[in-house]
Design an enzyme around this catalytic site. Structure first.
Site, short mmCIF file in Angstrom:
data_model
loop_
_atom_site.label_atom_id
_atom_site.label_comp_id
_atom_site.label_asym_id
_atom_site.label_seq_id
_atom_site.Cartn_x
_atom_site.Cartn_y
_atom_site.Cartn_z
N HIS A 1 0.90 -1.49 0.07
CA HIS A 1 -0.02 -0.01 -0.21
C HIS A 1 0.85 1.35 -0.02
CE1 HIS A 1 -3.84 -2.02 1.86
NE2 HIS A 1 -4.00 -1.94 0.70
N PHE B 1 2.62 1.11 4.57
CA PHE B 1 2.28 1.00 5.99
C PHE B 1 1.52 -0.44 6.17
CE2 PHE B 1 1.92 5.41 5.32
CZ PHE B 1 2.64 5.83 6.34
N HIS B 2 1.51 -1.07 5.26
CA HIS B 2 0.68 -2.30 5.26
C HIS B 2 1.46 -3.48 4.37
CE1 HIS B 2 -2.81 0.46 5.74
NE2 HIS B 2 -2.24 0.18 7.02
N PRO B 3 2.73 -3.92 4.72
CA PRO B 3 3.16 -4.73 3.86
C PRO B 3 2.64 -6.51 4.03
CG PRO B 3 4.46 -4.49 6.00
CD PRO B 3 3.57 -3.67 6.15
#
Lengths: 458, 601
Positions: free
Chosen positions: B387, B541-543
């Protein structure tokens, strides 16, 4: 698995820090390890752990026991689990393992962190123990032994050689009806030809004619999880099932007591005599069902025994007695004349084992003791008498013809023999002790129709 | 004075000696928490600037006077290469300066919610040898749900957590920057290499990233679930799992009162454009709008898993071991038999267990598997989606004070169908993450005027183009923004600019080096179009998706969450998401963990 075990002793010492205590306490484990098979560094084996757990002032249990898993390469772990009792009576558990680090093999294999928990799994403390190489290595290495694994006396001894005979036979008497049951399992490896498994079953109802039936022969293949198999007949460590003619049986075998070595132990283990007999379960108890003809016998706690013979064949003449004397006492007799030239001219050699109050008589080698005994083999009555150590023994066995079955045998070399079997034999046993210049009867047993006996003739 | 203080004085235009000393101390504290390469990079940056000063003026930085510094600033800004060094070095320095130069958080009143009862044991007090029915590695969104599910089934569960437990009292008493450096792995400076490099901050605490996320709770979009179904992932009961997670987290629409002006301006701008926008659904019942989500809620109002799923797991008997870094999963003949973990002092402890649930996060899970000799699947560590996000700020005539209100307050879903999700996202007070333009006196002026800035952020649905390298303890992350992703980001920047202008912004700060300030939409469109991929300033922010779940052998994890090639190992974190979830993934990860844990025998 090899026929050997690995045993060694190990001492580890260090400190135990109990939860809530500031100062650690000294702790010491003195362990005896018994592992199946020969210990191999690349293997993965688990065995019994016994020994002593000492934490001064907190626990000193000499009867701690548990398990040890040794897999230093396969799992990089040597795990110790033990249960022990603390000084306050609580049962505690100890679990720890050495994690073998290839880069620090010595350090990692001498350090043992251990967690001590109570029965609920609550952690009570953690110990750090070390094996002191300088102090204990020599004793540790010197303690290594590779004793032979105790042989399962029921396991087949035949290793493919021709000219061998192996017999497993179970005899029992129903206490309710007095009916005797005889199950005879036999493996014959003839001098030429394939080994075959066969046998017979007989039921001896009191006052009636014995019922007899044979089973087999069947081909022999060494069973993995059974003692003996031949078609529908299977004997395992605790169960006998099968059918032979009109006889069918399904029995559970329990108890049995210590094996009774009628022949010297060395004769059984080293196979130095033409044949030897052993009673792995001299005082077993049987439950289950036996059907013969149109009758059904339901057994509950029937006393009896399971015996074994292994050797080159039957004797020239022989007599056998198994007498359950009650209360764990038992009398086992094999009196035989060898078929070997020269020996066949000797009188029968009576090998006697009398177990009284847990003590086996004679106390020494039964073969040497046999030299002081005399047997008179005949039918319907045969006797054994003579000195048994400092005692005098007389055994008189009467096999009534109407309650005896005659069974034809063939030795591995093809020679025939006839065996007269009865489970309704009357037995009288006198055991006397010298009192001054005369003999005084010490014990006396009379068995009316519950003795298991046979007489073999050519 | 050192190269560091000289650089701070130069770049941030700080002249007051006391102020400079405090900012320098802050910057040095940041430097200490940075991973080795980043610390070296920062030292190299400040050293290079000092060397440039000596070469061009004959003096070291700290001996330059005000005019000298201005001249040097002008020179640095005029060259692309030096300008890039300056922009990189500026980021940690701005972070340090924020604490000193921006207003801090208001004095907190009494906490809304007491800390939850957790059975936490620091690893130094944990025995070297122990056993459990299940070991869960990681106490974040996935790990907490797995631990709760299994503990409630009567299993003895041990949760290993690399970080420590934080309390609301600590969040109230310590300044935001201190907390930030403590709460994040590598002091928040985890970077994915690529063009452009991308910041990828990850929480490291009991509760994982749910302690530091914004609290935004989106249900997994239906189109994403349909995509997963086509990959052989069973999603029939996913709705029910999402419902259960929402109930656990007490998810509700954020009330407007504590929203703050930043959120209200976003709502106003969207409304004037006729765009679909609303306060976000969040797991923050009783949020007071202190805008400190990213550094730990001082009121425990944000309801992270450390306040619900983990205490519920502990109530069912689970135990949490903190400061415990999972070293490797122990495997014998293809079957998991335990876990070895390392304490901060370097010593190890082992837990023998037949079941291991890995929930170490998308960047750490592949590393742990490789360390354990279980990383043989060719797709493991590949296909990471993050993201990618960027932000723009609008300067308004009157004060906005974006740090006062809900940190992430309003969602604008007008372009969500095109993979662009705009969220009004401020920064905690005393911190600045927006790359303010300029250096020297100009930057100082921007800092002083920061209270008039409103900030919007946008994240895009991206292609799985990231990768986790490494097999030891430090992940080397690689993420290359695709052409399509860059296009979406440019579109997102323009859209955010339009919202800000519609809300009355005088100008918009783009964060782009070439045109940092634009005054109308056309100028913004041109600036965005002219920006190369390398010029975009990005954060992820959202691996997700580094150990994907899928029906075929091409996925490292089977549809039930079991790691292929070994028995007794399940993965239940963001790594297993088969594709980019397109929304803040907290609910998705938790629902997936719930589903996977429910299927563990």
């Amino acid at each position: 698995m090899s026929g050997r075990r690995t045993t060694f002793s190990e001492v580890m010492a260090g400190t135990l820090r109990l939860a809530g205590e500031e100062r650690p306490r000294p702790m010491r484990l003195e362990l005896d390890v018994d592992l199946p098979g020969v210990l191999r560094p690349w293997g993965d084996t688990e065995g019994a752990l016994t020994g002593r757990v000492v934490v001064p002032g907190w626990a000193d249990d000499e009867a701690a026991s548990g398990r040890l898993r040794v897999a230093p390469l396969a799992a990089r772990r040597i795990r110790y689990t033990m249960d022990f009792t603390a000084a306050d009576g609580r049962r505690l558990h100890l679990d720890g393992w050495k994690t073998v680090a290839p880069r620090r093999p010595v350090r990692s294999m001498t350090s043992l962190p251990v967690t001590v928990t109570d029965e609920d799994g609550t952690v009570l403390g953690e110990a750090r123990l070390r094996f002191d190489l300088r102090r204990d290595l020599a004793a540790f290495l010197a303690s290594f032994r590779l004793p032979a694994r105790p042989d399962d006396p029921m396991r087949s001894r035949w290793r493919g050689r021709p000219g061998r005979l192996e017999v497993w036979y179970t005899t029992l008497t129903d206490p309710a009806t007095g009916t005797g049951v005889w199950l005879h399992h036999e493996l014959v490896a003839p001098d030429t030809g394939e080994a075959r498994a066969h046998g017979w079953a007989a039921v001896f109802p009191p006052g009636g004619s014995p019922v007899f039936a044979r089973f087999g022969p069947h081909g022999w293949s060494r069973p993995e999880d059974a003692v003996f198999t031949a078609g529908p007949v299977v004997q395992t460590a605790g169960r006998l099932t099968g059918t032979a003619g009109t006889i069918g049986w399904d029995l559970r075998e329990s108890g049995g007591g210590r094996p009774l070595h009628t022949f010297p132990r060395w004769a059984w283990e080293r196979e130095l005599l033409p044949a030897a007999q052993i009673v792995p379960k001299p005082t077993a108890v049987y439950d289950g069902v036996v059907r013969f003809g149109d009758r059904t016998l339901t057994l509950r706690g029937a006393p009896g025994g399971s015996a074994r013979i292994y050797g080159h064949g039957n004797a020239r003449r022989w007599a056998w007695l198994h007498a359950d004397l009650g209360g764990g006492d038992v009398c086992e007799i094999v009196a035989a004349v060898s078929t070997r030239p020269g020996l066949d001219r000797l009188p029968p050699l009576p090998l006697v084992r009398l177990r009284v109050d847990g003590t086996d008589l004679p106390s020494g080698d039964p073969l040497l003791a046999a030299l002081r005994l005399r047997a008179g083999i005949g039918l319907p009555t045969w006797t054994v008498q003579g000195r048994l150590g400092d005692r005098w023994l007389r055994v008189e066995v009467t096999q009534r013809p109407e309650e005896t079955v005659a069974v034809d045998y063939a030795d591995p070399d093809g020679a025939p023999a006839v065996c007269h079997n009865s489970e309704r034999a009357d037995v009288r046993i006198f055991l006397a002790r010298r009192a001054g210049r005369s003999w005084e009867t010490e014990r006396e047993w009379h068995l009316a129709g519950t003795g298991h006996a046979e007489v073999g003739l050519r | 004075m050192s190269a560091m203080s000289g650089t701070i004085s130069l770049l941030l235009g700080i002249e007051d000696a006391g102020e400079l000393a405090r900012v320098t101390a802050g910057a040095e504290a940041i430097a200490r928490t940075l991973p080795g390469p980043a610390r070296l990079g920062l030292a190299a940056g400040t050293g290079t600037l000092d060397a440039l000063s000596r070469l061009t003026t004959g003096r070291p930085l700290e001996r330059l006077d005000a005019r000298g510094r201005d001249a040097l600033c002008a020179r640095l800004a005029s060259h692309a290469a030096t300008s890039r060094i300056v922009e990189t070095v500026k980021i940690p320095l701005l972070l340090a300066a924020g604490t000193e130069l921006l207003p801090g958080p208001p004095e907190p009143d009494a906490p809304a919610r007491p800390d939850a009862a957790l059975d936490c044991t620091p690893s130094r007090e944990w025995p070297a040898c122990s056993t459990a029915d299940t070991v869960v590695i990681g106490s974040g969104a996935g790990g907490a749900m797995a631990a709760r599910t299994l503990a409630r089934r009567g299993m003895s569960v041990i949760v290993l957590e690399e970080g420590r437990r934080f309390t609301a009292a600590e969040f109230r008493e310590r300044p935001p920057l201190d907390r930030f450096l403590d709460l994040y792995r590598d002091g928040g400076a985890t970077v994915a290499l690529g063009r452009p490099p991308l910041l990828l901050p990850e929480g490291r605490a009991v509760g994982g990233s749910t302690v530091v996320n914004s609290g935004t709770c989106y249900r997994t979009p239906d189109r994403v679930l349909r995509r997963w179904a086509s990959l052989g992932v069973p999603v029939e009961d996913f709705g029910a799992h999402l419902d259960e997670v929402e109930a656990t987290l007490r998810v509700a629409r954020q009330p407007v009162e504590p929203l703050g002006r930043n959120g209200l301006l976003a709502l106003a701008g969207a409304e004037r454009l006729g765009w679909q926008a609303a306060p976000l659904r969040r797991n923050a019942p009783g949020c007071r709008g202190s805008s400190q989500c990213a550094v730990g809620c001082p009121h425990n109002a944000k309801y992270g898993v450390h306040l619900n799923a983990l205490p519920q797991a502990c109530e069912a008997g689970a135990r949490i071991v903190t400061h415990a870094r999972a070293e490797r999963i122990l495997v014998e003949r293809g079957i998991a038999t335990g876990v070895r973990a390392r304490r901060p002092d370097g010593s190890c402890f082992e837990i023998i267990t037949p079941r291991v649930v890995i929930a170490a996060g998308a960047t750490q899970t592949p590393l742990l598997l490789r360390r354990s000799g279980l990383g043989g699947h060719p797709e493991l560590g590949r296909g990471m989606a993050v993201h990618p996000a960027t932000n723009v700020a609008g300067r308004f005539a009157e004060p906005v004070e974006s740090w006062s209100g809900v940190m992430q307050s309003v969602g604008i879903e007008e372009l969500h169908g095109d993979g662009i999700l705009i969220e009004a996202t401020a920064t905690p007070p005393g911190m600045t993450s927006f790359p303010l333009p300029g250096i020297g006196r100009r930057l100082r002026g921007e800092l002083d005027g920061a209270r008039r800035l409103a900030v919007l952020g946008a994240m895009i649905a991206d292609a799985p183009s990231g990768r986790v390298h490494g097999s030891r303890h430090r992940a080397l992350l690689r993420y290359d923004l695709t052409r399509e992703g860059a296009g979406r980001l440019r579109r997102a920047m323009v859209a955010m600019g339009r919202i800000l202008f519609a809300a009355g912004a005088e100008e918009v700060l783009t964060g782009l080096a070439r045109s940092p300030v634009v005054r109308d939409e056309d100028e913004l469109t041109r600036a965005a179009a002219a920006a190369s991929r390398a010029d975009l300033h990005l954060a992820g922010f959202h691996p997700t998706g580094t150990a994907k779940l899928g029906a075929g052998d091409t996925a490292p994890v089977d549809p039930s969450g079991r790691l292929r090639g070994v028995r007794g190992v399940h993965v239940a974190d963001a790594s297993v998401l088969p594709t980019c979830p397109e929304v803040n993934p907290q609910l998705t990860i938790m629902a997936m963990a719930l589903r996977i844990a429910g299927g563990i025998a």
